[in-house]
Design an enzyme around this catalytic site. Structure first.
Site, PDB file in Angstrom:
ATOM      1  N   HIS A 119       6.601  14.157  -6.116  1.00 36.48           N
ATOM      2  CA  HIS A 119       7.235  13.069  -6.867  1.00 36.48           C
ATOM      3  C   HIS A 119       7.589  13.638  -8.246  1.00 36.48           C
ATOM      4  O   HIS A 119       6.871  14.491  -8.766  1.00 36.48           O
ATOM      5  CB  HIS A 119       6.195  11.948  -6.999  1.00 36.48           C
ATOM      6  CG  HIS A 119       6.696  10.678  -7.601  1.00 36.48           C
ATOM      7  ND1 HIS A 119       6.933  10.521  -8.941  1.00 36.48           N
ATOM      8  CD2 HIS A 119       6.981   9.474  -7.025  1.00 36.48           C
ATOM      9  CE1 HIS A 119       7.348   9.275  -9.168  1.00 36.48           C
ATOM     10  NE2 HIS A 119       7.386   8.629  -8.020  1.00 36.48           N
ATOM     11  N   ASP A 193      -2.614  14.240  -6.968  1.00 30.68           N
ATOM     12  CA  ASP A 193      -1.936  12.973  -7.224  1.00 30.68           C
ATOM     13  C   ASP A 193      -2.225  12.082  -6.024  1.00 30.68           C
ATOM     14  O   ASP A 193      -1.710  12.304  -4.931  1.00 30.68           O
ATOM     15  CB  ASP A 193      -0.439  13.258  -7.390  1.00 30.68           C
ATOM     16  CG  ASP A 193       0.438  12.008  -7.314  1.00 30.68           C
ATOM     17  OD1 ASP A 193      -0.068  10.932  -6.937  1.00 30.68           O
ATOM     18  OD2 ASP A 193       1.634  12.129  -7.627  1.00 30.68           O
ATOM     19  N   GLN A 196      -0.483   7.579  -3.405  1.00 31.03           N
ATOM     20  CA  GLN A 196      -0.278   6.989  -2.073  1.00 31.03           C
ATOM     21  C   GLN A 196      -1.553   7.009  -1.225  1.00 31.03           C
ATOM     22  O   GLN A 196      -1.560   6.467  -0.126  1.00 31.03           O
ATOM     23  CB  GLN A 196       0.835   7.745  -1.335  1.00 31.03           C
ATOM     24  CG  GLN A 196       2.191   7.626  -1.975  1.00 31.03           C
ATOM     25  CD  GLN A 196       2.674   6.192  -2.062  1.00 31.03           C
ATOM     26  OE1 GLN A 196       2.404   5.368  -1.193  1.00 31.03           O
ATOM     27  NE2 GLN A 196       3.403   5.876  -3.126  1.00 31.03           N
ATOM     28  N   LYS A 219      -1.036   0.219  -6.912  1.00 28.23           N
ATOM     29  CA  LYS A 219      -0.824   0.673  -5.538  1.00 28.23           C
ATOM     30  C   LYS A 219      -2.085   0.478  -4.696  1.00 28.23           C
ATOM     31  O   LYS A 219      -2.140   0.863  -3.538  1.00 28.23           O
ATOM     32  CB  LYS A 219      -0.370   2.132  -5.521  1.00 28.23           C
ATOM     33  CG  LYS A 219       1.087   2.327  -6.000  1.00 28.23           C
ATOM     34  CD  LYS A 219       1.470   3.768  -5.901  1.00 28.23           C
ATOM     35  CE  LYS A 219       2.866   4.207  -6.225  1.00 28.23           C
ATOM     36  NZ  LYS A 219       3.832   3.491  -6.936  1.00 28.23           N
ATOM     37  N   CYS A 359      12.197   9.003  -6.129  1.00 33.86           N
ATOM     38  CA  CYS A 359      11.753   9.957  -7.159  1.00 33.86           C
ATOM     39  C   CYS A 359      11.333  11.296  -6.561  1.00 33.86           C
ATOM     40  O   CYS A 359      10.387  11.930  -7.043  1.00 33.86           O
ATOM     41  CB  CYS A 359      10.613   9.383  -7.998  1.00 33.86           C
ATOM     42  SG  CYS A 359      11.113   8.003  -9.019  1.00 33.86           S
TER      43      CYS A 359
END
Lengths: 405, 131
Positions: A119, A193, A196, A219, A359
């Site tokens: 991303h 990261d 998700q 999220k 993104c």
């Protein structure tokens, strides 16, 4: 087992889009909050609002206790201590924080590695920081399904690697355990990261043994504007400050100041007190439903969505073909139909998906596509939602298929 | 939004785009990108005696962006160059009635951005010629 009655926990899911019932499949962009989370925000602003730490009065005492408790809840949810759980606005702020503090501690000429499918928020901060700090910047290549070449990583020299746990475009679960293992052998640092992943995979940052792990609260059923960055204790103690000002200091002099060396050292200014409290309540909700249950349920719906989309002729799916290595989302294109048109037609059916580049422009370029459609799941999605999606995709094909390229 | 894709005018321009295609011998050309979504639109024109003799488009984008270009280019074939700057946002959007949400208006208006850029280039060239 998660049953359909769980939808009742989420007030927004009962709303209509025009005359159609909302089918929300844009969960990788943001998840919806259950009523308990919304109530916790309302309760804070209705009954307890005050600035934290610097007050003696009762409201300030209450809000301080609630704020500190929220950090405990969030840290414990991920198996770490509160002093290692830094609050950030979102995952983007987390990568910027690490890029513009920790990378300063690396020797000039060291190498920072990322993957080709990151991303933009896990790419640009490193790109810029490397230029400023005279560090090398390298990408680990992937195949057309977005699978990493682990041998390349094994045979490369690097001091720091930043990688996402689950790709927000491809939906691949990346082999973070192996990457951490490889990095340890090289004495390199690992930043993950987890935007998700946190709502989709049971996680214990301590056991994972990464150095940094970041996520966004919105999220994982929490509110906007609050997220977390786990930093291993020993690293946090040697990291320079990021934002500076009130709240993060030990002592201040006109010529020199000293700063806290734990998570509170990154709390410059009035923090997002209500947001942290609501995020903690979201994690309590997830604990109550059970993250393992959520993972199992979501994967069953995901497998159904992947296979159903695959059956529609003209649909091209991106990411790994090994469904067991996927989580949460499917990105695809319908031949002859631009992803925006697909999203617009689906919107007319009450279905919310995302279209564009998500993104992740470099990986779209690599696959030679200008955009893609993405349907993404949460704990409140069921096979019936997928059926509505598939009908919508077929309808789009009828209206536009084959004409507009 | 569902009504949008029922508009016969728009569907007609998607299925039978007018003036679509790269012009090899263009006197002037320009390319614009919608930064929100990556849609690309190229414009090509032949200029003769102060008029747009022919203008074509090509690109990679959604139905709204492509049909909008097809519709507006049909209207401006042969116009005086000085009238190019008079094409308005309102004029472009009227082709879609009330059906466009703000984010989709960006798609329809990509062609207008292209025309404005083309006009700038033409003015620059004209200035150079005067010098």
């Amino acid at each position: 087992m998660i049953t359909k009655s769980i939808k009742k926990d989420f007030p927004i899911l009962s709303r209509k889009v025009g005359k159609k019932q909302l089918v929300y499949l844009d969960n990788s962009a943001t998840t919806q909050s259950p009523k308990v989370v919304i109530d916790s925000l309302t309760d804070f602003y209705t009954n307890h609002r005050a600035n934290v730490h610097r007050g003696i009065h009762m409201l300030s005492e209450e809000s301080t206790v609630m704020y500190e408790q929220s950090r405990k809840t969030i840290a414990h949810f991920f198996g770490v201590t509160p002093s290692e759980m830094v609050f950030v606005r979102n995952t983007t702020e987390a990568s910027n924080l690490v890029a513009f503090t920790f990378l300063q501690t690396l020797k000039k000429g060291s190498t920072v590695m990322i993957s080709e499918f990151e991303h933009h928020s896990n790419l640009i901060p490193w790109q810029i920081a490397c230029k400023q700090l005279k560090l090398n910047f390298k990408t680990a290549p992937v195949n057309s399904e977005g699978e990493l070449d682990l041998n390349f990583i094994k045979n490369s020299d690097f001091s720091f690697i930043a990688i996402n746990h689950i790709s927000n475009f491809l939906g691949n679960i990346n082999p973070v355990h192996k990457i951490i293992e490889i990095a340890k052998e090289k004495k390199a640092y690992v930043y993950i990261d987890g935007a998700q992943a946190v709502a989709r995979v049971p996680l214990n940052f301590k056991k994972l043994d990464c150095d940094f792990y970041s996520f966004s609260g919105h999220k994982i059923y929490g509110p906007f504007g609050i997220g977390g960055l786990y930093v291993k204790k020993q690293i946090l103690e040697s990291m320079p400050p990021f934002m500076t000002g009130g709240g993060m200091i030990v002592d201040v002099g006109i010529k020199k100041s000293s700063f806290l060396k734990d998570s509170e050292g990154y709390d410059a200014g009035t923090p997002n007190v209500g947001g942290s409290i609501a995020l903690a309540s979201a994690l309590d909700y997830v604990t109550q439903v059970g993250i393992k249950e959520i993972a199992k349920h979501e994967h069953a719906v995901l497998t159904y969505m992947y296979e159903s989309l695959l059956k529609v002729s003209g649909v091209e799916i991106y990411g790994t073909k090994k469904v067991s290595n996927r989580a949460g989302l499917v990105s695809f294109n319908l031949k002859g139909v631009h992803s925006h048109d697909l999203a617009s037609i689906l919107d007319g059916e009450g279905i919310a998906i995302r279209s564009g580049t998500h993104c992740v422009i470099p990986m779209h370029k690599k696959l030679n596509i200008s955009s893609s459609a993405r349907a993404s799941l949460a704990l409140y999605n069921f096979k019936e939602d997928v059926d509505v999606l598939i009908e919508g995709v077929k309808k789009s094909k009828k209206i536009l298929g084959g004409y507009n390229v | 939004m569902s009504d949008l894709y029922a508009r016969e005018n728009m569907l007609d321009h998607i299925k039978n785009p007018r003036n679509r295609g790269k012009m090899v011998n263009a006197d002037i050309k320009t390319k614009v990108v919608n930064r929100h979504c990556g849609d690309i639109l190229s414009l090509y024109a032949n200029i003769e005696a102060g008029k747009i003799k022919k203008i074509t488009f090509d690109g990679d984008g959604c139905a709204v962006a492509m049909s909008s270009a097809s519709m507006i280019l049909e209207d401006i074939q042969g116009i005086d160059l000085k009238n190019l700057s008079k094409v308005t946002k309102k004029q472009v959007l009227k082709n879609f009635g009330q059906d466009l949400t703000p984010s989709r208006q960006n798609c329809a208006l990509l062609v207008l951005e292209g025309l404005q850029q083309l006009n700038k280039k033409l003015n620059k060239n004209a200035k150079k010629d005067e010098e």
